[in-house]
Write a protein that holds these residues in place. Structure first.
Motif, PDB file in Angstrom:
ATOM      1  N   ARG A 110      59.479  21.670  43.440  1.00  8.42           N
ATOM      2  CA  ARG A 110      58.072  21.562  43.989  1.00  8.42           C
ATOM      3  C   ARG A 110      57.286  20.419  43.944  1.00  8.42           C
ATOM      4  O   ARG A 110      57.195  19.653  42.465  1.00  8.42           O
ATOM      5  N   VAL A 111      56.983  19.665  44.651  1.00  9.92           N
ATOM      6  CA  VAL A 111      56.794  18.394  45.076  1.00  9.92           C
ATOM      7  C   VAL A 111      55.116  18.145  45.702  1.00  9.92           C
ATOM      8  O   VAL A 111      55.207  18.937  47.533  1.00  9.92           O
ATOM      9  N   PHE A 112      54.189  17.505  44.725  1.00  8.21           N
ATOM     10  CA  PHE A 112      52.897  17.553  45.549  1.00  8.21           C
ATOM     11  C   PHE A 112      52.807  16.046  45.325  1.00  8.21           C
ATOM     12  O   PHE A 112      52.485  14.895  44.591  1.00  8.21           O
ATOM     13  N   LEU A 113      52.269  16.078  46.674  1.00  7.88           N
ATOM     14  CA  LEU A 113      51.945  14.850  47.000  1.00  7.88           C
ATOM     15  C   LEU A 113      50.441  14.250  47.810  1.00  7.88           C
ATOM     16  O   LEU A 113      50.393  15.222  48.432  1.00  7.88           O
ATOM     17  N   ASP A 114      49.624  13.791  47.163  1.00  7.82           N
ATOM     18  CA  ASP A 114      48.106  13.845  47.218  1.00  7.82           C
ATOM     19  C   ASP A 114      47.547  11.989  47.374  1.00  7.82           C
ATOM     20  O   ASP A 114      47.318  11.720  46.623  1.00  7.82           O
ATOM     21  N   HIS A 115      48.376  11.654  48.310  1.00  7.23           N
ATOM     22  CA  HIS A 115      47.869   9.815  48.442  1.00  7.23           C
ATOM     23  C   HIS A 115      48.677   8.999  47.071  1.00  7.23           C
ATOM     24  O   HIS A 115      49.425   9.049  47.475  1.00  7.23           O
ATOM     25  N   SER A 116      47.764   8.867  45.619  1.00  7.15           N
ATOM     26  CA  SER A 116      48.603   8.114  45.026  1.00  7.15           C
ATOM     27  C   SER A 116      48.729   8.983  44.241  1.00  7.15           C
ATOM     28  O   SER A 116      49.831   8.078  43.049  1.00  7.15           O
ATOM     29  N   ILE A 117      49.242  10.191  43.738  1.00  3.28           N
ATOM     30  CA  ILE A 117      48.958  10.458  42.656  1.00  3.28           C
ATOM     31  C   ILE A 117      50.727  11.013  43.221  1.00  3.28           C
ATOM     32  O   ILE A 117      50.392  12.096  44.625  1.00  3.28           O
ATOM     33  N   LEU A 118      51.672  11.522  42.647  1.00  4.18           N
ATOM     34  CA  LEU A 118      52.770  12.233  43.364  1.00  4.18           C
ATOM     35  C   LEU A 118      53.295  13.798  41.423  1.00  4.18           C
ATOM     36  O   LEU A 118      53.536  13.057  40.562  1.00  4.18           O
ATOM     37  N   GLU A 119      52.930  14.485  41.940  1.00  2.00           N
ATOM     38  CA  GLU A 119      54.291  15.748  40.721  1.00  2.00           C
ATOM     39  C   GLU A 119      55.206  16.200  40.940  1.00  2.00           C
ATOM     40  O   GLU A 119      55.209  16.781  42.524  1.00  2.00           O
ATOM     41  N   VAL A 120      55.812  16.542  40.529  1.00  2.00           N
ATOM     42  CA  VAL A 120      57.571  16.867  40.461  1.00  2.00           C
ATOM     43  C   VAL A 120      57.814  18.252  39.525  1.00  2.00           C
ATOM     44  O   VAL A 120      57.717  17.785  38.197  1.00  2.00           O
ATOM     45  N   PHE A 121      57.377  18.958  39.805  1.00  2.00           N
ATOM     46  CA  PHE A 121      57.909  20.611  39.142  1.00  2.00           C
ATOM     47  C   PHE A 121      59.275  21.078  39.667  1.00  2.00           C
ATOM     48  O   PHE A 121      60.232  20.876  40.604  1.00  2.00           O
ATOM     49  N   ALA A 122      60.621  20.614  38.470  1.00  2.00           N
ATOM     50  CA  ALA A 122      61.411  21.394  38.163  1.00  2.00           C
ATOM     51  C   ALA A 122      61.800  22.080  37.648  1.00  2.00           C
ATOM     52  O   ALA A 122      61.717  23.011  36.690  1.00  2.00           O
ATOM     53  N   ASN A 123      62.485  23.712  38.780  1.00  2.00           N
ATOM     54  CA  ASN A 123      62.908  24.770  37.709  1.00  2.00           C
ATOM     55  C   ASN A 123      62.235  25.991  36.785  1.00  2.00           C
ATOM     56  O   ASN A 123      62.281  26.097  35.749  1.00  2.00           O
ATOM     57  N   SER A 124      61.112  25.297  36.853  1.00  2.00           N
ATOM     58  CA  SER A 124      59.959  26.098  36.021  1.00  2.00           C
ATOM     59  C   SER A 124      59.815  25.217  34.624  1.00  2.00           C
ATOM     60  O   SER A 124      59.595  25.122  33.849  1.00  2.00           O
ATOM     61  N   ARG A 125      60.814  24.560  34.658  1.00  2.00           N
ATOM     62  CA  ARG A 125      61.090  23.517  32.962  1.00  2.00           C
ATOM     63  C   ARG A 125      61.087  22.193  33.018  1.00  2.00           C
ATOM     64  O   ARG A 125      61.074  21.664  32.273  1.00  2.00           O
ATOM     65  N   CYS A 141      58.414  18.950  34.575  1.00  2.00           N
ATOM     66  CA  CYS A 141      57.587  18.540  35.562  1.00  2.00           C
ATOM     67  C   CYS A 141      57.450  16.875  34.723  1.00  2.00           C
ATOM     68  O   CYS A 141      56.821  16.994  34.036  1.00  2.00           O
ATOM     69  N   LEU A 142      57.434  16.196  36.459  1.00  2.00           N
ATOM     70  CA  LEU A 142      56.919  14.530  36.306  1.00  2.00           C
ATOM     71  C   LEU A 142      55.175  14.140  36.890  1.00  2.00           C
ATOM     72  O   LEU A 142      55.696  14.787  37.707  1.00  2.00           O
ATOM     73  N   THR A 143      54.576  13.157  36.237  1.00  2.00           N
ATOM     74  CA  THR A 143      53.506  13.044  36.926  1.00  2.00           C
ATOM     75  C   THR A 143      53.481  10.884  37.229  1.00  2.00           C
ATOM     76  O   THR A 143      53.866  10.984  36.455  1.00  2.00           O
ATOM     77  N   GLN A 144      53.098  11.257  38.472  1.00  2.00           N
ATOM     78  CA  GLN A 144      53.769   9.182  38.342  1.00  2.00           C
ATOM     79  C   GLN A 144      52.222   9.178  39.567  1.00  2.00           C
ATOM     80  O   GLN A 144      51.946   9.693  40.625  1.00  2.00           O
TER      81      GLN A 144
END
Length: 374
Positions: free
Chosen positions: A341-356, A358-361
């Motif tokens: 589940r990848v959420f992209l909002d301009h300068s923020i990127l959050e990546v959820f992977a298999n519920s286990r 999450c990376l924030t960039q």
């Protein structure tokens, strides 16, 4: 409602509010209720007053002050009170383990709470960002049994807090610091944002699960769906009808024999700007590669302590990794697909992977046409 907070050069203080909007607060006349120990006092050297959190258990209020000592690295000190005004120092709250944290790390922004059949201490170190212990809470002491991080070199997950909502869910947010140069951030007039809320829970083996809350679905529009697609080795598939700087992507990938695979966002047509999210099963990692995220020179070289990146024009690197590539541990189980589940909002990127995991960039593409997904 009562706040417990660290008063500037004072110690633990409390304040109460009586209005429904929580706009007006009255500081207690006895503040600081736990003063910073002064040299020569009986308390000097026994504990440190730093970032605080509080909770209620039975007839007592508890206050945890996080911090660091040369002997223990990250640690904390526990206090107890029957009335929030008169406090008794108990002992060190837990002992950290050099398997998990370095001697330079501290326990700041502590947040202690029950989760499943265990307890969790979520905190930051100023060197490495958000992390947590899961373990046992017995006789007013915490015994960490496992450790995990929510931030890795180059990432931007910092200064977290959590709450329990009316559905009984433990929900956290984190501060996502700026990673532009200080000058650029000041010129733009703002810096730093919150992460999306994350629902925390434990699986049957007491491992942490991290999920976006279902309520985020109300933000969706312009839905587009792609069916099953086979990607040839050493190739990528641009999605011509999916592009933008404000997207939610739900992706499931069956890796087969692929050594690494994933998705790219904010891609320019010529590929000079792009941000890659890559899973490498053999290495047991999930990474966000920002080496080509921007052509701009006004983005500070990120490193683990993003807080100081903003406040300094000379960011330092801890030397442990290429901080343009945030690498998190992530192991796929046998025959398990990668579910992103990848959420992209301009300068923020959050990546959820298999519920286990999450990376924030933070990313700052310079070109207006860097909108592609592949």
């Amino acid at each position: 409602p009562t706040l417990i907070y660290n008063g500037l050069e004072a110690g633990a203080c409390i304040a109460t509010s009586t209005d429904d909007k929580l706009e007006n607060w009255t500081k207690h006349p006895a503040n600081p209720v736990i003063p910073i120990p002064k040299e020569g006092s009986p308390e000097f050297g026994k504990y440190v007053m730093w970032d605080l959190c509080g909770w209620v258990d039975g007839d007592y209020h508890y206050c945890l002050s996080g911090g660091n000592t040369k002997e223990d690295g990250d640690t904390g000190w526990l206090f107890r009170s029957p009335d929030l005004v008169h406090w008794e120092f108990l002992h060190k709250f837990y002992k950290s383990d050099r398997r998990w944290t370095g001697p330079e790390e501290d326990c700041s922004c502590p947040d202690f709470f029950p989760i499943g059949k265990k307890h969790m201490l979520m905190f930051i170190s100023h060197a490495r960002g958000t992390q947590y212990y899961i373990g046992r809470y017995e006789n007013e002491k915490f015994y960490p049994e496992q450790h995990g991080r929510m931030n890795w070199p180059g990432g931007a997950c910092f200064a977290q807090e959590s709450l329990v909502d009316d559905k009984g869910r433990r929900i956290m947010w984190a501060w996502v610091p700026d990673q532009r140069t200080r000058q650029r951030a000041l010129l733009s007039g703002w810096a730093g944002i919150y992460s999306l809320p994350r629902v925390l829970s434990l699986d049957k083996d007491d491992a942490l699960l991290i999920d976006p809350p279902e309520e985020l679905s109300v933000l969706r529009y312009d839905h587009c769906r792609h069916g099953k697609t086979r990607i040839a080795a050493d190739s990528e598939l641009p999605l011509k009808d999916v592009a933008g700087d404000c997207l939610e992507l739900s992706i499931e990938i069956e890796p087969g024999d692929a050594k690494e695979f994933g998705v790219k966002v904010r891609c320019s047509p010529d590929g000079r700007e792009q941000t890659s999210i890559i899973c490498e099963p053999a290495a047991g990692t999930l990474r966000v590669d920002t080496a080509r995220s921007t052509l701009s020179k006004e983005v500070a070289q990120p490193f683990p302590h993003n807080y100081m990146t903003f406040y300094s024009d000379n960011p330092i690197s801890d030397g442990r990794a290429d901080v343009r590539v945030q690498v998190a541990p992530f192991k796929l189980k046998k025959d398990e697909p990668l579910r992103l589940r990848v959420f992209l909002d301009h300068s923020i990127l959050e990546v959820f992977a298999n519920s286990r995991q999450c990376l924030t960039q933070r990313i700052y593409p310079d070109r207006a046409d860097s909108m592609g997904v592949a």
